[in-house]
Design a protein around this motif. Structure first.
Motif, PDB file in Angstrom:
ATOM      1  N   TRP A 245      -5.140   1.732  -4.938  1.00 25.62           N
ATOM      2  CA  TRP A 245      -4.398   2.322  -5.793  1.00 25.62           C
ATOM      3  C   TRP A 245      -3.136   1.423  -5.983  1.00 25.62           C
ATOM      4  CZ3 TRP A 245      -5.692   7.344  -6.816  1.00 25.62           C
ATOM      5  CH2 TRP A 245      -5.259   7.915  -7.611  1.00 25.62           C
ATOM      6  N   GLY A 246      -2.786   1.440  -7.348  1.00 24.93           N
ATOM      7  CA  GLY A 246      -1.757   0.757  -8.026  1.00 24.93           C
ATOM      8  C   GLY A 246      -1.746  -0.824  -7.918  1.00 24.93           C
TER       9      GLY A 246
ATOM     10  N   THR B  24      -0.847  10.402  -2.183  1.00 25.60           N
ATOM     11  CA  THR B  24      -0.322  11.194  -1.089  1.00 25.60           C
ATOM     12  C   THR B  24      -1.701  11.076  -0.147  1.00 25.60           C
ATOM     13  OG1 THR B  24      -0.844  13.123  -1.951  1.00 25.60           O
ATOM     14  CG2 THR B  24       1.094  12.354  -2.498  1.00 25.60           C
TER      15      THR B  24
ATOM     16  N   GLU C 195       1.279   9.991  -7.743  1.00 24.19           N
ATOM     17  CA  GLU C 195       1.765   9.267  -6.244  1.00 24.19           C
ATOM     18  C   GLU C 195       0.441   9.564  -5.410  1.00 24.19           C
ATOM     19  OE1 GLU C 195       4.766   9.321  -2.471  1.00 24.19           O
ATOM     20  OE2 GLU C 195       5.004  10.656  -4.300  1.00 24.19           O
TER      21      GLU C 195
ATOM     22  N   SER D 178       0.792  -1.254   0.101  1.00 24.02           N
ATOM     23  CA  SER D 178      -0.319   0.062   0.032  1.00 24.02           C
ATOM     24  C   SER D 178       0.837   1.261   0.150  1.00 24.02           C
ATOM     25  CB  SER D 178      -0.835   0.099   1.188  1.00 24.02           C
ATOM     26  OG  SER D 178      -1.522   1.450   1.153  1.00 24.02           O
ATOM     27  N   CYS D 179       0.528   2.228  -0.778  1.00 20.44           N
ATOM     28  CA  CYS D 179       1.148   3.476  -0.896  1.00 20.44           C
ATOM     29  C   CYS D 179       1.242   4.194   0.539  1.00 20.44           C
ATOM     30  CB  CYS D 179       0.523   4.441  -1.942  1.00 20.44           C
ATOM     31  SG  CYS D 179       0.865   3.927  -3.404  1.00 20.44           S
TER      32      CYS D 179
ATOM     33  N   ASN E 211      -0.947   4.697 -11.631  1.00 21.21           N
ATOM     34  CA  ASN E 211       0.362   4.894 -11.297  1.00 21.21           C
ATOM     35  C   ASN E 211       1.198   6.134 -11.610  1.00 21.21           C
ATOM     36  OD1 ASN E 211       0.232   2.387  -9.742  1.00 21.21           O
ATOM     37  ND2 ASN E 211       0.437   1.413 -11.582  1.00 21.21           N
TER      38      ASN E 211
ATOM     39  N   ARG F 194       3.977   3.923   3.006  1.00 22.28           N
ATOM     40  CA  ARG F 194       5.118   4.884   2.854  1.00 22.28           C
ATOM     41  C   ARG F 194       4.809   6.231   2.964  1.00 22.28           C
ATOM     42  NH1 ARG F 194       4.592   1.101  -1.090  1.00 22.28           N
ATOM     43  NH2 ARG F 194       4.089   2.643  -2.779  1.00 22.28           N
ATOM     44  N   TRP F 195       3.783   6.687   3.398  1.00 23.40           N
ATOM     45  CA  TRP F 195       3.252   7.745   3.835  1.00 23.40           C
ATOM     46  C   TRP F 195       4.366   8.508   4.970  1.00 23.40           C
ATOM     47  CZ3 TRP F 195      -2.705   7.825   3.811  1.00 23.40           C
ATOM     48  CH2 TRP F 195      -3.151   7.928   2.453  1.00 23.40           C
TER      49      TRP F 195
END
Length: 142
Positions: free
Chosen positions: A73-74, A96, A94, A30-31, A91, A34-35
């Protein structure tokens, strides 16, 4: 990650300050994992141009939109669907907290529109993403 609905004032997103907790998200790719730890974001609510508003379910729509975008997402399924729509590549930008919050706010905005809330004229998730990419957002509710 905390998402609070503030009603007509928009929403508030708070990311845990503990980087280890953030990395433990169940979907490790998951994005959101990486937040930036400790980040806090305010996201606005949007106006319904014609004024016919029914806010019943808007908070549920906000949370559903946020969960959808953060979990999908992604992902492979989203990439395949984007490819079928002519290359709307999820993709290409990003995810955020601001992007996730804006998408969620658009889902809630759409739910509040009394003319489209029951399906006719309702935009798909991809249409909402396109609105964001193009910067074609509704006016911010003041």
């Amino acid at each position: 990650i905390i998402l609070l609905s503030l009603g007509s004032q928009g929403s508030y997103i708070s990311i845990t300050p503990d980087p280890n907790r953030l990395k433990q998200l169940s979907h490790s790719s998951s994005c959101a994992s990486r937040w930036t730890p400790g980040m806090q974001v305010r996201v606005p609510a949007y106006t319904i141009g014609h004024g016919e508003v029914n806010a019943n379910g808007a908070g549920d729509a906000l949370f559903a939109g946020f969960c959808l975008v953060v979990s999908s997402w992604g992902g492979d399924a989203v990439r395949r669907l984007c490819a079928k729509r002519g290359g709307n590549d999820v993709n290409a930008w990003e995810l955020t907290p601001e992007v996730a919050g804006t998408f969620a706010s658009l889902v809630a905005w759409q739910r509040c529109d009394a003319r489209t809330r029951d399906g006719e004229g309702m935009r798909s998730a991809f249409d909402l993403m396109d609105m964001m990419k193009k910067g074609d957002l509704p006016e911010i509710l003041k």
